[in-house]
Design a protein around this motif. Structure first.
Motif, PDB file in Angstrom:
ATOM      1  N   THR A 178      -1.284  32.511  -2.886  1.00 15.01           N
ATOM      2  CA  THR A 178      -0.248  33.116  -3.707  1.00 15.01           C
ATOM      3  C   THR A 178      -0.811  33.466  -5.081  1.00 15.01           C
ATOM      4  OG1 THR A 178       0.478  30.962  -4.528  1.00 15.01           O
ATOM      5  CG2 THR A 178       1.575  31.818  -2.554  1.00 15.01           C
ATOM      6  N   GLY A 179      -0.083  34.330  -5.770  1.00 17.27           N
ATOM      7  CA  GLY A 179      -0.466  34.682  -7.131  1.00 17.27           C
ATOM      8  C   GLY A 179       0.326  33.922  -8.170  1.00 17.27           C
ATOM      9  N   VAL A 180       1.074  32.908  -7.725  1.00 15.54           N
ATOM     10  CA  VAL A 180       1.881  32.095  -8.631  1.00 15.54           C
ATOM     11  C   VAL A 180       1.622  30.628  -8.335  1.00 15.54           C
ATOM     12  CG1 VAL A 180       3.686  33.849  -8.849  1.00 15.54           C
ATOM     13  CG2 VAL A 180       3.862  32.116  -7.047  1.00 15.54           C
ATOM     14  N   PRO A 181       1.869  29.746  -9.299  1.00 15.31           N
ATOM     15  CA  PRO A 181       1.688  28.302  -9.039  1.00 15.31           C
ATOM     16  C   PRO A 181       2.754  27.787  -8.083  1.00 15.31           C
ATOM     17  CG  PRO A 181       2.603  28.672 -11.231  1.00 15.31           C
ATOM     18  CD  PRO A 181       2.229  30.019 -10.702  1.00 15.31           C
ATOM     19  N   VAL A 182       2.513  26.618  -7.540  1.00 18.38           N
ATOM     20  CA  VAL A 182       3.393  26.060  -6.518  1.00 18.38           C
ATOM     21  C   VAL A 182       4.828  25.940  -7.012  1.00 18.38           C
ATOM     22  CG1 VAL A 182       2.846  23.663  -7.148  1.00 18.38           C
ATOM     23  CG2 VAL A 182       3.624  24.201  -4.824  1.00 18.38           C
ATOM     24  N   TYR A 187       1.171  32.692   3.068  1.00 19.85           N
ATOM     25  CA  TYR A 187       0.890  32.817   1.636  1.00 19.85           C
ATOM     26  C   TYR A 187       1.276  31.500   0.973  1.00 19.85           C
ATOM     27  CZ  TYR A 187       0.878  37.938   2.420  1.00 19.85           C
ATOM     28  OH  TYR A 187       0.623  39.219   2.863  1.00 19.85           O
ATOM     29  N   VAL A 188       0.284  30.696   0.624  1.00 21.71           N
ATOM     30  CA  VAL A 188       0.519  29.433  -0.058  1.00 21.71           C
ATOM     31  C   VAL A 188      -0.525  29.284  -1.162  1.00 21.71           C
ATOM     32  CG1 VAL A 188       1.539  28.342   1.978  1.00 21.71           C
ATOM     33  CG2 VAL A 188      -0.907  28.093   1.556  1.00 21.71           C
ATOM     34  N   PRO A 189      -0.256  28.469  -2.168  1.00 23.99           N
ATOM     35  CA  PRO A 189      -1.203  28.323  -3.281  1.00 23.99           C
ATOM     36  C   PRO A 189      -2.604  27.905  -2.816  1.00 23.99           C
ATOM     37  CG  PRO A 189       0.918  27.426  -3.900  1.00 23.99           C
ATOM     38  CD  PRO A 189       1.011  27.749  -2.434  1.00 23.99           C
ATOM     39  N   GLN A 190      -3.598  28.353  -3.560  1.00 26.41           N
ATOM     40  CA  GLN A 190      -5.002  28.137  -3.203  1.00 26.41           C
ATOM     41  C   GLN A 190      -5.335  26.668  -3.007  1.00 26.41           C
ATOM     42  OE1 GLN A 190      -7.509  30.563  -2.664  1.00 26.41           O
ATOM     43  NE2 GLN A 190      -8.610  28.760  -1.908  1.00 26.41           N
ATOM     44  N   PHE A 242      -3.964  24.440  -1.440  1.00 24.28           N
ATOM     45  CA  PHE A 242      -3.749  23.958  -0.074  1.00 24.28           C
ATOM     46  C   PHE A 242      -4.811  24.508   0.880  1.00 24.28           C
ATOM     47  CE2 PHE A 242       0.272  23.748  -2.328  1.00 24.28           C
ATOM     48  CZ  PHE A 242       0.538  22.391  -2.187  1.00 24.28           C
ATOM     49  N   PHE A 243      -5.344  25.688   0.584  1.00 24.93           N
ATOM     50  CA  PHE A 243      -6.517  26.155   1.319  1.00 24.93           C
ATOM     51  C   PHE A 243      -7.712  25.257   1.010  1.00 24.93           C
ATOM     52  CE2 PHE A 243      -3.918  29.947   1.517  1.00 24.93           C
ATOM     53  CZ  PHE A 243      -4.251  30.529   2.739  1.00 24.93           C
ATOM     54  N   ASN A 244      -7.819  24.846  -0.258  1.00 18.87           N
ATOM     55  CA  ASN A 244      -8.946  23.996  -0.664  1.00 18.87           C
ATOM     56  C   ASN A 244      -8.934  22.643   0.048  1.00 18.87           C
ATOM     57  OD1 ASN A 244      -9.636  26.044  -2.410  1.00 18.87           O
ATOM     58  ND2 ASN A 244      -8.830  25.034  -4.235  1.00 18.87           N
ATOM     59  N   MET A 245      -7.764  22.207   0.494  1.00 17.82           N
ATOM     60  CA  MET A 245      -7.666  20.937   1.204  1.00 17.82           C
ATOM     61  C   MET A 245      -8.340  21.001   2.575  1.00 17.82           C
ATOM     62  SD  MET A 245      -3.696  19.878   0.358  1.00 17.82           S
ATOM     63  CE  MET A 245      -3.686  18.495   1.506  1.00 17.82           C
ATOM     64  N   HIS A 246      -8.617  22.232   3.037  1.00 21.43           N
ATOM     65  CA  HIS A 246      -9.174  22.426   4.371  1.00 21.43           C
ATOM     66  C   HIS A 246     -10.379  23.368   4.286  1.00 21.43           C
ATOM     67  CE1 HIS A 246      -5.557  20.543   6.052  1.00 21.43           C
ATOM     68  NE2 HIS A 246      -4.889  21.244   5.152  1.00 21.43           N
ATOM     69  N   PRO A 247     -11.533  22.869   3.835  1.00 23.37           N
ATOM     70  CA  PRO A 247     -12.712  23.731   3.678  1.00 23.37           C
ATOM     71  C   PRO A 247     -13.029  24.488   4.972  1.00 23.37           C
ATOM     72  CG  PRO A 247     -13.106  21.569   2.725  1.00 23.37           C
ATOM     73  CD  PRO A 247     -11.814  21.476   3.463  1.00 23.37           C
ATOM     74  N   LEU A 248     -13.249  25.788   4.828  1.00 25.45           N
ATOM     75  CA  LEU A 248     -13.410  26.649   5.995  1.00 25.45           C
ATOM     76  C   LEU A 248     -14.545  26.190   6.900  1.00 25.45           C
ATOM     77  CD1 LEU A 248     -12.388  29.208   7.405  1.00 25.45           C
ATOM     78  CD2 LEU A 248     -14.060  30.507   6.071  1.00 25.45           C
ATOM     79  N   GLU A 249     -15.652  25.771   6.301  1.00 26.42           N
ATOM     80  CA  GLU A 249     -16.819  25.414   7.117  1.00 26.42           C
ATOM     81  C   GLU A 249     -16.565  24.182   7.986  1.00 26.42           C
ATOM     82  OE1 GLU A 249     -17.453  23.704   2.931  1.00 26.42           O
ATOM     83  OE2 GLU A 249     -16.667  25.536   3.863  1.00 26.42           O
ATOM     84  N   ASP A 250     -15.565  23.380   7.629  1.00 25.53           N
ATOM     85  CA  ASP A 250     -15.289  22.156   8.379  1.00 25.53           C
ATOM     86  C   ASP A 250     -14.163  22.310   9.408  1.00 25.53           C
ATOM     87  OD1 ASP A 250     -17.205  20.882   6.831  1.00 25.53           O
ATOM     88  OD2 ASP A 250     -15.729  20.228   5.333  1.00 25.53           O
ATOM     89  N   VAL A 251     -13.486  23.431   9.373  1.00 24.21           N
ATOM     90  CA  VAL A 251     -12.285  23.596  10.208  1.00 24.21           C
ATOM     91  C   VAL A 251     -12.627  23.573  11.696  1.00 24.21           C
ATOM     92  CG1 VAL A 251     -10.503  25.248  10.898  1.00 24.21           C
ATOM     93  CG2 VAL A 251     -10.929  24.806   8.475  1.00 24.21           C
ATOM     94  N   GLN A 252     -11.855  22.800  12.444  1.00 24.07           N
ATOM     95  CA  GLN A 252     -11.991  22.728  13.895  1.00 24.07           C
ATOM     96  C   GLN A 252     -10.910  23.592  14.543  1.00 24.07           C
ATOM     97  OE1 GLN A 252     -11.989  18.634  15.296  1.00 24.07           O
ATOM     98  NE2 GLN A 252     -13.070  17.943  13.457  1.00 24.07           N
ATOM     99  N   ILE A 253     -11.317  24.515  15.401  1.00 22.21           N
ATOM    100  CA  ILE A 253     -10.354  25.391  16.049  1.00 22.21           C
ATOM    101  C   ILE A 253      -9.978  24.823  17.420  1.00 22.21           C
ATOM    102  CG2 ILE A 253     -11.276  27.394  14.831  1.00 22.21           C
ATOM    103  CD1 ILE A 253     -12.551  28.273  17.494  1.00 22.21           C
TER     104      ILE A 253
END
Length: 502
Positions: free
Chosen positions: A172-176, A215-218, A220-231
């Motif tokens: 998102t472009g706004v804070p939580v 669309y959620v604040p950044q 929460f994406f940071n809580m799940h680093p892309l390189e570690d994500v299990q699909i």
């Protein structure tokens, strides 16, 4: 359960499109939902390991939960069906109305009922509550430059607008604190400072994420680093053994799945969903934190539920609908003071349809006649031979029966499926043609509805055009926005502006 001197209150939290990717539910090993986890592990709530929805899309699932009637009874099968237009259900006493009739103050904000455009404004179920609040909120996302995820459309699939923007994700472009779900939950938390004139309360709180777009604040994406994500595991031939009566494949990979596959963005979409669930949990935590510090902490039932499941690549698709385990099983977490214990779990099969009679019983309300759900207020797990299979519906004459061991599904065209969850929990081997399974199929068929109500009339108002119309009206006078939120606009006035709007 409820006593005359201190009746039980209810906080009823719906989380839109949340599947079992919740820490304590165990659907994904990397799910981070500390607030819901804490409610179970420390405060003392129960996780229902085998909870199922009455329908696998928002509108009919919520209509069913809130009326206690199956889609096959009401004819409310899709999001285009407004509950109030159903000849069967239009006058049904909904769950909050039943509590109001029996001395509760009922209030709500966020998505509880599915929204439908009506000439009086937007029908969000305001009529079902004593008090209803609209809290706004925004994403700060410039959709004119979207989609944010840069996911290419399929060849011939149109431009970047419409469905491309819908299946989108990004920060998102706004804070939580400025987002919609946070505002809804902050409003709910504020209500716990009230005394409701001495009445017990039933408060429904609707959290809209993880509904698309993600669309959620950044943070929460940071809580799940892309390189570690299990699909989730992708099985390319997963659908090949589901044949229609003509011997043709019933299903194929969805467009969304093919887009993600072509772009090799399985990790990205998985991260986005995990982030959206973590955001939803954060918002729910605002309510739970306030409850723990409020005078209502020891006499308030908390119910957290997802309205249906969601696919993240399983069965070669994304989104909701369909009748497999991933779309029918839902998270259900319930805390009942002096009844549920920290870390408790139930393996009993329950349906969200059962919440209406269960909550009424816990709160000491008279038994509501005519409900199709069954109370599980005693919380006892049943022996397999006593377990009652449960039903999930997706559209007219499409039903799935989930029992202790087997899932049986039948579609309106005669296609059938049967899965053995003891040996095949991911439902990858359709046993419907196995002659040894005929007795099981016969047994499961007995739980299909004996009557399928014809589909209720679709809402025939152009939703986008009505929204543009309401935008014009709101600019005329701010009071009109409040009137629209209450469903109190003059229909003839709205129609006159609608007819002038392109």
């Amino acid at each position: 359960m409820a006593s005359a001197d201190k009746p039980l209150n209810v906080i009823f939290i719906a989380v839109d499109d949340m599947n079992d990717w919740v820490g304590v539910v165990g659907g994904h090993p990397q799910a981070k939902t500390p607030n819901m986890d804490r409610l179970v592990e420390l405060t003392g709530a129960m996780v229902f390991n085998r909870a199922y929805c009455p329908a696998t899309v928002c509108g009919p699932s919520r209509s069913s939960i809130l009326t206690g009637l199956r889609p096959s009874t009401t004819g409310v099968y899709g999001n285009g069906n407004n509950l109030k237009a159903s000849p069967v259900a239009k006058d049904a006493t909904t769950l909050p109305q039943y509590f109001s009739e029996h001395g509760y103050h009922t209030l709500s904000s966020g998505k509880i009922f599915h929204k439908h455009p009506v000439w009086e404004g937007m029908d969000e179920g305001q009529w079902a509550f004593d008090e209803w609040a609209s809290n706004g909120g925004k994403t700060g996302v410039d959709t004119s430059k979207g989609p944010l995820n840069k996911l290419p459309m399929l060849k011939g699939g149109g431009g970047r607008k419409g469905r491309g923007l819908e299946f989108d994700w990004g920060p998102t472009g706004v804070p939580v604190e400025e987002t919609g779900d946070y505002k809804t939950c902050a409003w709910a938390a504020e209500q716990l400072d009230r005394d409701f004139d001495g009445k017990p309360f039933f408060m429904a709180v609707g959290v809209s994420k993880p509904h698309l777009p993600f669309y959620v604040p950044q943070e929460f994406f940071n809580m799940h680093p892309l390189e570690d994500v299990q699909i989730p595991e992708i099985v390319p031939d997963d659908l090949d053994d589901i044949k229609n009566p003509k011997g043709k494949n019933k299903f194929k990979p969805s467009d969304d799945f093919q887009r993600v596959q072509n772009a090799n963005m399985f990790k990205e979409v998985t991260q986005a969903y995990l982030a959206a669930v973590s955001y939803a949990d954060y918002c729910v935590g605002v309510v739970l934190d306030k409850l723990e510090k409020s005078p209502y902490a020891d006499n308030t039932i908390v119910v957290i539920w997802g309205d249906h499941g969601w696919f993240l690549g399983e069965k070669l698709r994304y989104r909701k609908t369909h009748l497999w385990e991933e779309s029918t099983r839902v998270p259900l977490i319930i805390r009942v003071p002096e009844l549920t214990q920290p870390g408790s779990r139930s393996n009993r099969i329950v349906n969200l349809l059962d919440l209406y009679p269960t909550l009424a019983e816990w709160c000491g309300l008279p038994t509501k006649e005519g409900l199709e759900g069954v109370s599980f207020a005693d919380l006892k797990s049943l022996a397999p031979e006593d377990e009652r299979p449960t039903l999930t519906t997706m559209g007219y004459k499409n039903h799935s029966v989930r029992g202790d061991r087997y899932r049986y599904t039948r579609y309106d065209d005669g296609t059938e499926e049967l899965y053995d969850h003891l040996k095949d929990p991911m439902e990858r081997r359709n046993l419907i043609t196995d002659p040894e399974m005929k007795p099981v199929v016969k047994q499961m068929r007995a739980y299909l509805p004996k009557h399928d109500e014809p589909r209720s009339p679709d809402n025939d108002i152009d939703k986008k055009r009505l929204r543009r119309t309401l935008g014009k009206i709101f600019k005329m006078d701010p009071k009109y926005r409040d009137m629209a939120n209450r469903g109190e606009l003059d229909p003839e006035f709205v129609k006159s502006i609608f007819n002038e709007t392109k």
